[in-house]
Design a protein around this motif. Structure first.
Motif, PDB file in Angstrom:
ATOM      1  N   ALA A 358       0.794  -1.226   0.000  1.00  0.00           N
ATOM      2  CA  ALA A 358       0.000   0.000   0.000  1.00  0.00           C
ATOM      3  C   ALA A 358       0.826   1.276   0.000  1.00  0.00           C
ATOM      4  N   CYS A 359       2.123   1.179   0.223  1.00  0.00           N
ATOM      5  CA  CYS A 359       2.984   2.358   0.198  1.00  0.00           C
ATOM      6  C   CYS A 359       4.249   2.043  -0.592  1.00  0.00           C
ATOM      7  N   TYR A 360       4.781   3.028  -1.283  1.00  0.00           N
ATOM      8  CA  TYR A 360       5.996   2.931  -2.092  1.00  0.00           C
ATOM      9  C   TYR A 360       5.795   2.151  -3.389  1.00  0.00           C
ATOM     10  N   GLY A 361       4.555   2.034  -3.845  1.00  0.00           N
ATOM     11  CA  GLY A 361       4.297   1.433  -5.144  1.00  0.00           C
ATOM     12  C   GLY A 361       4.099  -0.065  -5.095  1.00  0.00           C
ATOM     13  N   HIS A 362       3.257  -0.558  -6.001  1.00  0.00           N
ATOM     14  CA  HIS A 362       2.983  -1.990  -6.083  1.00  0.00           C
ATOM     15  C   HIS A 362       3.961  -2.707  -7.008  1.00  0.00           C
ATOM     16  N   PHE A 363       4.753  -1.934  -7.755  1.00  0.00           N
ATOM     17  CA  PHE A 363       5.629  -2.530  -8.758  1.00  0.00           C
ATOM     18  C   PHE A 363       7.066  -2.035  -8.610  1.00  0.00           C
ATOM     19  N   GLY A 364       8.006  -2.862  -9.071  1.00  0.00           N
ATOM     20  CA  GLY A 364       9.412  -2.496  -8.981  1.00  0.00           C
ATOM     21  C   GLY A 364      10.016  -2.730  -7.617  1.00  0.00           C
ATOM     22  N   ARG A 365       9.391  -3.570  -6.807  1.00  0.00           N
ATOM     23  CA  ARG A 365       9.838  -3.804  -5.435  1.00  0.00           C
ATOM     24  C   ARG A 365      10.607  -5.120  -5.331  1.00  0.00           C
ATOM     25  N   ASP A 366      11.676  -5.125  -4.565  1.00  0.00           N
ATOM     26  CA  ASP A 366      12.489  -6.321  -4.341  1.00  0.00           C
ATOM     27  C   ASP A 366      12.008  -7.008  -3.072  1.00  0.00           C
ATOM     28  N   ASP A 367      10.953  -7.795  -3.201  1.00  0.00           N
ATOM     29  CA  ASP A 367      10.347  -8.477  -2.062  1.00  0.00           C
ATOM     30  C   ASP A 367       9.795  -9.801  -2.573  1.00  0.00           C
ATOM     31  N   LYS A 368      10.158 -10.890  -1.931  1.00  0.00           N
ATOM     32  CA  LYS A 368       9.759 -12.214  -2.413  1.00  0.00           C
ATOM     33  C   LYS A 368       8.246 -12.398  -2.435  1.00  0.00           C
ATOM     34  N   ASP A 369       7.523 -11.640  -1.622  1.00  0.00           N
ATOM     35  CA  ASP A 369       6.068 -11.757  -1.619  1.00  0.00           C
ATOM     36  C   ASP A 369       5.415 -11.068  -2.807  1.00  0.00           C
ATOM     37  N   PHE A 370       6.171 -10.214  -3.488  1.00  0.00           N
ATOM     38  CA  PHE A 370       5.654  -9.554  -4.691  1.00  0.00           C
ATOM     39  C   PHE A 370       5.911 -10.487  -5.881  1.00  0.00           C
ATOM     40  N   THR A 371       5.118 -11.535  -5.954  1.00  0.00           N
ATOM     41  CA  THR A 371       5.355 -12.597  -6.937  1.00  0.00           C
ATOM     42  C   THR A 371       5.222 -12.122  -8.375  1.00  0.00           C
ATOM     43  N   TRP A 372       4.484 -11.034  -8.593  1.00  0.00           N
ATOM     44  CA  TRP A 372       4.322 -10.486  -9.930  1.00  0.00           C
ATOM     45  C   TRP A 372       5.590  -9.811 -10.429  1.00  0.00           C
ATOM     46  N   GLU A 373       6.611  -9.708  -9.561  1.00  0.00           N
ATOM     47  CA  GLU A 373       7.889  -9.138  -9.967  1.00  0.00           C
ATOM     48  C   GLU A 373       8.902 -10.215 -10.397  1.00  0.00           C
ATOM     49  N   ARG A 374       8.507 -11.470 -10.343  1.00  0.00           N
ATOM     50  CA  ARG A 374       9.415 -12.541 -10.773  1.00  0.00           C
ATOM     51  C   ARG A 374       9.662 -12.460 -12.281  1.00  0.00           C
ATOM     52  N   THR A 375      10.808 -12.976 -12.696  1.00  0.00           N
ATOM     53  CA  THR A 375      11.109 -13.089 -14.127  1.00  0.00           C
ATOM     54  C   THR A 375      11.365 -14.551 -14.494  1.00  0.00           C
ATOM     55  N   ASP A 376      10.539 -15.420 -13.936  1.00  0.00           N
ATOM     56  CA  ASP A 376      10.741 -16.861 -14.107  1.00  0.00           C
ATOM     57  C   ASP A 376      10.235 -17.403 -15.443  1.00  0.00           C
ATOM     58  N   LYS A 377       9.635 -16.567 -16.267  1.00  0.00           N
ATOM     59  CA  LYS A 377       9.160 -17.011 -17.581  1.00  0.00           C
ATOM     60  C   LYS A 377      10.140 -16.655 -18.698  1.00  0.00           C
ATOM     61  N   VAL A 378      11.238 -16.009 -18.331  1.00  0.00           N
ATOM     62  CA  VAL A 378      12.148 -15.474 -19.335  1.00  0.00           C
ATOM     63  C   VAL A 378      12.721 -16.551 -20.245  1.00  0.00           C
ATOM     64  N   GLN A 379      13.254 -17.610 -19.674  1.00  0.00           N
ATOM     65  CA  GLN A 379      13.907 -18.633 -20.493  1.00  0.00           C
ATOM     66  C   GLN A 379      12.934 -19.315 -21.440  1.00  0.00           C
ATOM     67  N   GLU A 380      11.727 -19.580 -20.967  1.00  0.00           N
ATOM     68  CA  GLU A 380      10.729 -20.216 -21.828  1.00  0.00           C
ATOM     69  C   GLU A 380      10.316 -19.284 -22.968  1.00  0.00           C
ATOM     70  N   LEU A 381      10.149 -18.012 -22.677  1.00  0.00           N
ATOM     71  CA  LEU A 381       9.792 -17.055 -23.724  1.00  0.00           C
ATOM     72  C   LEU A 381      10.910 -16.937 -24.748  1.00  0.00           C
ATOM     73  N   LYS A 382      12.149 -16.865 -24.268  1.00  0.00           N
ATOM     74  CA  LYS A 382      13.291 -16.800 -25.188  1.00  0.00           C
ATOM     75  C   LYS A 382      13.331 -18.023 -26.097  1.00  0.00           C
ATOM     76  N   LYS A 383      13.077 -19.172 -25.506  1.00  0.00           N
ATOM     77  CA  LYS A 383      13.105 -20.422 -26.266  1.00  0.00           C
ATOM     78  C   LYS A 383      12.040 -20.417 -27.358  1.00  0.00           C
ATOM     79  N   GLN A 384      10.855 -19.964 -27.011  1.00  0.00           N
ATOM     80  CA  GLN A 384       9.757 -19.980 -27.986  1.00  0.00           C
ATOM     81  C   GLN A 384       9.939 -18.938 -29.088  1.00  0.00           C
ATOM     82  N   VAL A 385      10.574 -17.839 -28.745  1.00  0.00           N
ATOM     83  CA  VAL A 385      10.810 -16.792 -29.743  1.00  0.00           C
ATOM     84  C   VAL A 385      12.123 -17.023 -30.486  1.00  0.00           C
ATOM     85  N   LYS A 386      12.979 -17.891 -29.942  1.00  0.00           N
ATOM     86  CA  LYS A 386      14.292 -18.228 -30.509  1.00  0.00           C
ATOM     87  C   LYS A 386      15.209 -17.011 -30.512  1.00  0.00           C
ATOM     88  N   LEU A 387      15.234 -16.304 -29.374  1.00  0.00           N
ATOM     89  CA  LEU A 387      16.161 -15.178 -29.229  1.00  0.00           C
ATOM     90  C   LEU A 387      17.541 -15.684 -28.833  1.00  0.00           C
TER      91      LEU A 387
END
Length: 387
Positions: A358-387
């Motif tokens: 509720a304070c300091y923004g909902h996004f861009g936060r380094d907190d494990k509970d902010f699961t929407w800040e994970r980048t765990d889909k990166v490798q799969e997306l790269k693979k599918q796009v063939k980057l």
């Protein structure tokens, strides 16, 4: 954008009246979720001098001691003395909560969205947080104010504060901070002999102790500082301005750099797509940018009450995409479950994690509970796009 331009974002501190309300509403939500993860919550708060009103629609088997929850939240924020315009010990608290409408409930129970509306997600690669620089710096400034106050480094600070940062860009790249605005509530100790303005010494302290440690190399000799520009800020918080839940939605998201969706977040359980689908949109956009598919990514989702799947998805990479927006949309549909149930499961949202959003923004936060800040889909997306 090409060429030189200036972009400004603001933030507000924990003691700002609207943010007080956001924190109380999310504290109520956390207490319900802690006892009853499937409880339905739509909680609103209003504060003014000496009074807090908590209302809304809540359906749960949990028991929430609203009176003490409000007082404890005000105490944590720092409203511990009448000199700040609100005292957690003596303020009045009114509870007007009732149950959720059964007309809404029947649509949510079958897995549908808890409301209609549009939700926006965004990410860019100009900061390590994948956020626009102005809003990140503005948040860090008000967070610094709270730290300095709590550690008694500057013992005259009150709970209320605001910040604003203007960043100079050139060809879409941040170059420097052109202007900084700080408004910090304070006691009368730092007023000059006129009683209408803080001393030059106090003004410089606020710049040296709060602004410079955060802004560092982004500032230069031409950066302008505007500190308590009315002269003084003794009367603050709910004594000077009423507050309500959900009135700082641009502060909560991307600082005005992109559009905001239709609703606020605080006080809403994750069946409300205003909150959960906006978190998912951020999760998607961040993974797209982190994977290198685009330097910027803006996503709009739209839902209708009672239906599970979004009725539209729109992608815009502002010309920075390595592949077309149409292809990115297909990637999104393939790799992300956008139903309310799917979002709640993917982001693990049935937990008491909301008060700290509720304070300091909902996004861009380094907190494990902010699961929407994970980048765990990166490798799969790269693979599918063939980057």
């Amino acid at each position: 954008m090409k060429g030189k331009y200036f972009l400004t974002s603001e933030s507000v501190g924990e003691g700002h009246p609207d943010k007080v309300c956001d924190q109380i509403s999310d504290a109520v939500l956390d207490e319900v979720v802690r006892q009853d993860p499937y409880g339905r919550v739509a909680c609103e708060t209003y504060v003014t001098m000496g009074l807090t009103i908590v209302g809304g629609e809540i359906t749960t088997h949990a028991y929430v001691d609203v009176l003490n929850l409000v007082r404890n939240t005000l105490k944590e924020i720092g409203y511990t003395h009448c000199k700040y315009g609100l005292d957690y010990n003596t303020c009045a608290v009114i509870n007007t909560i009732h149950s959720q409408s059964p007309d809404i409930s029947q649509g949510v129970n079958r897995g549908g969205a808890g409301d209609q509306g549009i939700m926006i997600g965004f990410a860019c690669n100009e900061t390590p947080e994948f956020m626009p620089l102005p809003i990140i710096l503005a948040h860090k400034l008000v967070k610094r104010v709270a730290l300095v106050r709590r550690q008694n480094i500057l013992n005259y600070l009150g709970p209320d504060c605001k910040s604003q940062v203007t960043v100079e860009y050139n060809s879409d790249k941040p170059k420097r901070v052109g202007a900084v605005v700080l408004a910090c509530q304070h006691t009368e100790d730092i007023l000059d002999v006129t009683g209408n303005r803080i001393t030059k010494k106090a003004r410089q302290e606020l710049i040296d102790v709060i602004a410079k440690p955060i802004l560092k190399d982004w500032i230069d000799k031409d950066t302008k500082f505007y500190v308590n520009e009315t002269g003084k800020f003794v009367i603050g918080g709910p004594q000077s301005d009423t507050g309500m839940t959900g009135r700082k939605i641009v502060v909560d998201t991307y600082g005005g750099v992109v559009s905001h969706g239709g609703g606020a977040f605080s006080g809403k359980d994750p069946t409300k797509v205003d909150r959960s689908a906006t978190y998912m949109a951020r999760y998607i956009a961040k993974n797209i940018v982190a994977s290198g598919i685009a330097n910027k990514c803006w996503i709009q989702l739209s839902y209708v009450i009672g239906q599970a799947e979004p009725i539209s998805i729109m992608i815009d990479t502002f010309g920075t995409g390595k592949i077309s927006e149409e292809r990115i949309e297909k990637l999104v549909r393939k790799n992300f479950d956008l139903t309310p149930k799917g979002i709640i499961k993917e982001l693990n949202l049935l937990r008491p994690i909301y008060k700290k959003t509720a304070c300091y923004g909902h996004f861009g936060r380094d907190d494990k509970d902010f699961t929407w800040e994970r980048t765990d889909k990166v490798q799969e997306l790269k693979k599918q796009v063939k980057l």
